[in-house]
Scaffold this motif. Sequence first.
Motif, PDB file in Angstrom:
ATOM      1  N   THR A 259      44.134  31.456  35.544  1.00 15.32           N
ATOM      2  CA  THR A 259      45.586  31.579  35.369  1.00 15.32           C
ATOM      3  C   THR A 259      45.985  31.062  33.987  1.00 15.32           C
ATOM      4  O   THR A 259      45.282  30.246  33.382  1.00 15.32           O
ATOM      5  CB  THR A 259      46.343  30.738  36.404  1.00 15.32           C
ATOM      6  OG1 THR A 259      45.875  29.382  36.333  1.00 15.32           O
ATOM      7  CG2 THR A 259      46.106  31.273  37.810  1.00 15.32           C
ATOM      8  N   ARG A 260      47.112  31.553  33.507  1.00 17.21           N
ATOM      9  CA  ARG A 260      47.629  31.061  32.229  1.00 17.21           C
ATOM     10  C   ARG A 260      48.021  29.594  32.344  1.00 17.21           C
ATOM     11  O   ARG A 260      47.713  28.782  31.483  1.00 17.21           O
ATOM     12  CB  ARG A 260      48.847  31.900  31.818  1.00 17.21           C
ATOM     13  CG  ARG A 260      49.487  31.466  30.508  1.00 17.21           C
ATOM     14  CD  ARG A 260      50.656  32.379  30.141  1.00 17.21           C
ATOM     15  NE  ARG A 260      51.316  31.950  28.923  1.00 17.21           N
ATOM     16  CZ  ARG A 260      50.928  32.275  27.682  1.00 17.21           C
ATOM     17  NH1 ARG A 260      49.854  33.058  27.518  1.00 17.21           N
ATOM     18  NH2 ARG A 260      51.579  31.850  26.631  1.00 17.21           N
ATOM     19  N   HIS A 261      48.717  29.251  33.425  1.00 16.53           N
ATOM     20  CA  HIS A 261      49.283  27.912  33.583  1.00 16.53           C
ATOM     21  C   HIS A 261      48.386  27.058  34.467  1.00 16.53           C
ATOM     22  O   HIS A 261      47.622  27.582  35.279  1.00 16.53           O
ATOM     23  CB  HIS A 261      50.654  27.993  34.259  1.00 16.53           C
ATOM     24  CG  HIS A 261      51.668  28.718  33.445  1.00 16.53           C
ATOM     25  ND1 HIS A 261      52.954  28.927  33.886  1.00 16.53           N
ATOM     26  CD2 HIS A 261      51.600  29.297  32.224  1.00 16.53           C
ATOM     27  CE1 HIS A 261      53.627  29.588  32.967  1.00 16.53           C
ATOM     28  NE2 HIS A 261      52.830  29.835  31.945  1.00 16.53           N
TER      29      HIS A 261
ATOM     30  N   MET B 141      42.915  27.100  26.168  1.00 13.49           N
ATOM     31  CA  MET B 141      44.247  26.532  26.385  1.00 13.49           C
ATOM     32  C   MET B 141      44.928  27.273  27.549  1.00 13.49           C
ATOM     33  O   MET B 141      45.641  26.671  28.354  1.00 13.49           O
ATOM     34  CB  MET B 141      45.055  26.712  25.091  1.00 13.49           C
ATOM     35  CG  MET B 141      46.382  26.043  25.084  1.00 13.49           C
ATOM     36  SD  MET B 141      46.242  24.292  24.776  1.00 13.49           S
ATOM     37  CE  MET B 141      46.165  24.267  22.988  1.00 13.49           C
ATOM     38  N   HIS B 142      44.684  28.571  27.612  1.00 13.10           N
ATOM     39  CA  HIS B 142      45.170  29.402  28.718  1.00 13.10           C
ATOM     40  C   HIS B 142      43.958  29.902  29.513  1.00 13.10           C
ATOM     41  O   HIS B 142      43.032  30.476  28.949  1.00 13.10           O
ATOM     42  CB  HIS B 142      45.991  30.583  28.176  1.00 13.10           C
ATOM     43  CG  HIS B 142      47.261  30.145  27.508  1.00 13.10           C
ATOM     44  ND1 HIS B 142      47.658  30.597  26.277  1.00 13.10           N
ATOM     45  CD2 HIS B 142      48.208  29.266  27.933  1.00 13.10           C
ATOM     46  CE1 HIS B 142      48.817  30.023  25.959  1.00 13.10           C
ATOM     47  NE2 HIS B 142      49.165  29.205  26.944  1.00 13.10           N
ATOM     48  N   GLY B 143      43.993  29.694  30.823  1.00 13.65           N
ATOM     49  CA  GLY B 143      42.813  29.945  31.659  1.00 13.65           C
ATOM     50  C   GLY B 143      42.511  31.401  31.903  1.00 13.65           C
ATOM     51  O   GLY B 143      41.451  31.741  32.433  1.00 13.65           O
ATOM     52  N   ASP B 144      43.425  32.292  31.525  1.00 17.38           N
ATOM     53  CA  ASP B 144      43.194  33.729  31.725  1.00 17.38           C
ATOM     54  C   ASP B 144      42.890  34.431  30.406  1.00 17.38           C
ATOM     55  O   ASP B 144      43.138  35.633  30.272  1.00 17.38           O
ATOM     56  CB  ASP B 144      44.414  34.364  32.422  1.00 17.38           C
ATOM     57  CG  ASP B 144      45.697  34.193  31.617  1.00 17.38           C
ATOM     58  OD1 ASP B 144      45.696  33.392  30.650  1.00 17.38           O
ATOM     59  OD2 ASP B 144      46.694  34.861  31.952  1.00 17.38           O
ATOM     60  N   GLU B 145      42.367  33.679  29.437  1.00 16.17           N
ATOM     61  CA  GLU B 145      42.100  34.252  28.119  1.00 16.17           C
ATOM     62  C   GLU B 145      40.631  34.030  27.747  1.00 16.17           C
ATOM     63  O   GLU B 145      40.298  33.185  26.916  1.00 16.17           O
ATOM     64  CB  GLU B 145      43.057  33.631  27.092  1.00 16.17           C
ATOM     65  CG  GLU B 145      44.506  33.895  27.479  1.00 16.17           C
ATOM     66  CD  GLU B 145      45.523  33.433  26.433  1.00 16.17           C
ATOM     67  OE1 GLU B 145      45.111  32.898  25.400  1.00 16.17           O
ATOM     68  OE2 GLU B 145      46.719  33.648  26.677  1.00 16.17           O
ATOM     69  N   PRO B 146      39.755  34.807  28.411  1.00 21.70           N
ATOM     70  CA  PRO B 146      38.319  34.514  28.302  1.00 21.70           C
ATOM     71  C   PRO B 146      37.762  34.641  26.898  1.00 21.70           C
ATOM     72  O   PRO B 146      36.860  33.890  26.530  1.00 21.70           O
ATOM     73  CB  PRO B 146      37.668  35.538  29.244  1.00 21.70           C
ATOM     74  CG  PRO B 146      38.700  36.602  29.458  1.00 21.70           C
ATOM     75  CD  PRO B 146      40.033  35.918  29.341  1.00 21.70           C
TER      76      PRO B 146
ATOM     77  N   LEU C  96      41.874  29.158  19.732  1.00 17.62           N
ATOM     78  CA  LEU C  96      41.404  30.518  20.009  1.00 17.62           C
ATOM     79  C   LEU C  96      41.954  31.025  21.342  1.00 17.62           C
ATOM     80  O   LEU C  96      41.758  30.392  22.378  1.00 17.62           O
ATOM     81  CB  LEU C  96      39.875  30.542  20.025  1.00 17.62           C
ATOM     82  CG  LEU C  96      39.189  29.874  18.817  1.00 17.62           C
ATOM     83  CD1 LEU C  96      37.670  29.963  18.951  1.00 17.62           C
ATOM     84  CD2 LEU C  96      39.656  30.491  17.503  1.00 17.62           C
ATOM     85  N   HIS C  97      42.611  32.173  21.289  1.00 12.67           N
ATOM     86  CA  HIS C  97      43.285  32.746  22.468  1.00 12.67           C
ATOM     87  C   HIS C  97      42.899  34.207  22.666  1.00 12.67           C
ATOM     88  O   HIS C  97      42.266  34.824  21.808  1.00 12.67           O
ATOM     89  CB  HIS C  97      44.809  32.682  22.273  1.00 12.67           C
ATOM     90  CG  HIS C  97      45.379  31.305  22.366  1.00 12.67           C
ATOM     91  ND1 HIS C  97      46.161  30.878  23.414  1.00 12.67           N
ATOM     92  CD2 HIS C  97      45.269  30.243  21.528  1.00 12.67           C
ATOM     93  CE1 HIS C  97      46.520  29.620  23.223  1.00 12.67           C
ATOM     94  NE2 HIS C  97      45.992  29.201  22.072  1.00 12.67           N
ATOM     95  N   SER C  98      43.351  34.773  23.812  1.00 13.00           N
ATOM     96  CA  SER C  98      43.288  36.221  24.043  1.00 13.00           C
ATOM     97  C   SER C  98      44.707  36.721  24.244  1.00 13.00           C
ATOM     98  O   SER C  98      45.565  35.991  24.735  1.00 13.00           O
ATOM     99  CB  SER C  98      42.491  36.563  25.303  1.00 13.00           C
ATOM    100  OG  SER C  98      41.254  35.906  25.338  1.00 13.00           O
ATOM    101  N   SER C  99      44.925  37.977  23.894  1.00 10.54           N
ATOM    102  CA  SER C  99      46.246  38.574  24.122  1.00 10.54           C
ATOM    103  C   SER C  99      46.055  39.877  24.906  1.00 10.54           C
ATOM    104  O   SER C  99      44.944  40.221  25.286  1.00 10.54           O
ATOM    105  CB  SER C  99      46.930  38.842  22.787  1.00 10.54           C
ATOM    106  OG  SER C  99      46.151  39.764  22.041  1.00 10.54           O
TER     107      SER C  99
ATOM    108  N   VAL D 279      44.237  32.142  16.730  1.00 10.56           N
ATOM    109  CA  VAL D 279      43.522  33.418  16.647  1.00 10.56           C
ATOM    110  C   VAL D 279      43.685  34.135  17.980  1.00 10.56           C
ATOM    111  O   VAL D 279      43.408  33.564  19.038  1.00 10.56           O
ATOM    112  CB  VAL D 279      42.021  33.189  16.345  1.00 10.56           C
ATOM    113  CG1 VAL D 279      41.286  34.527  16.282  1.00 10.56           C
ATOM    114  CG2 VAL D 279      41.849  32.412  15.046  1.00 10.56           C
ATOM    115  N   GLU D 280      44.162  35.373  17.924  1.00 12.44           N
ATOM    116  CA  GLU D 280      44.381  36.168  19.142  1.00 12.44           C
ATOM    117  C   GLU D 280      43.578  37.456  19.056  1.00 12.44           C
ATOM    118  O   GLU D 280      43.707  38.209  18.083  1.00 12.44           O
ATOM    119  CB  GLU D 280      45.870  36.546  19.271  1.00 12.44           C
ATOM    120  CG  GLU D 280      46.826  35.387  19.395  1.00 12.44           C
ATOM    121  CD  GLU D 280      47.082  34.963  20.836  1.00 12.44           C
ATOM    122  OE1 GLU D 280      46.423  35.504  21.751  1.00 12.44           O
ATOM    123  OE2 GLU D 280      47.940  34.076  21.020  1.00 12.44           O
ATOM    124  N   SER D 281      42.745  37.714  20.079  1.00 13.22           N
ATOM    125  CA  SER D 281      42.065  39.010  20.196  1.00 13.22           C
ATOM    126  C   SER D 281      42.511  39.641  21.498  1.00 13.22           C
ATOM    127  O   SER D 281      42.695  38.958  22.501  1.00 13.22           O
ATOM    128  CB  SER D 281      40.552  38.829  20.185  1.00 13.22           C
ATOM    129  OG  SER D 281      40.151  38.271  18.943  1.00 13.22           O
TER     130      SER D 281
HETATM  131 ZN    ZN Z   1      47.032  32.029  24.911  1.00 17.19          ZN
END
Ligand code: ZN
Length: 275
Positions: free
Chosen positions: A110-112, A71-76, A151-154, A230-232
Amino acid sequence: MRRRTFLANSAALGGSTLLGTAGATATTATTQASGGTRTTETLLAGTKYATDVITIDAPNDGPTAVVVGGMHGDEPSGYRAASDVASWEFDAGKLVVLPEANRPAIEQETRHNDDGDLNRKFPTGQAAETKLARAIWRLVENADPDVVLDLHSSKGVYRTHESAVGQAVFPTVVDPAPTYAQVAIETANDTVVPWYMPYHRYERGNFLDGSSPLLVHKVAGDLDRPGYIVESTKFVLDPPTAARWTSLVAETLLAKHGIPRRDGRVEITAGGGNR
Ligand SMILES: [Zn+2]
């Protein structure tokens, strides 16, 4: 929370085809094996948003899950873990996996994308706000899922770094999501988070109730279904490791929802209870 019937009705109307009018879609591959059927299609084919949708039909009937990454391009770690899920076989149930939801942002890391933050385009009770968000929401509605994972990254450590979500599982208010989120974090903490990394223990995040324009909020608000973000974290954790941990959380949540991974790592025998 009562399901909002006007949206449930629109889901029923659009449910006759997998991707409905989400744009030109092309089936690129269908394989059948002992593990069931796996079909790859393209969401918004022929546009700059074109991205794969993998549908896995396990050999035994069961619930349906939608799993979203990127969903966010900077969250591998989020989109790597979603790709893992798309490669697995399952004993029961059906999965609709969108590993790289936001291809333009992933390509730019990028995020956006040009339309802003994709995960702020899903207001409850209203249409999703961009072409890509509408296509994703149609995919969700047509799948008629019993559970949705995003599924995301933080970046930081939860409750330590200001405004960081750290390593956490955010459930919808819809039962049994709060209980299963607790099982998932305990399983990850017991299984993959090393004892010498206490700041990396997963926590259960706030409940998602439909009050924000996030995809999983909309799952709670419009569909009244269980869902999870889910954030890792990227904080002193390399993306492959964070992705592996995220994959384990996803595997646990899917197993709890009756969609067990074939030869998976998670044995759901303990933990959870009625907390
Ligand atoms: Zn995210």
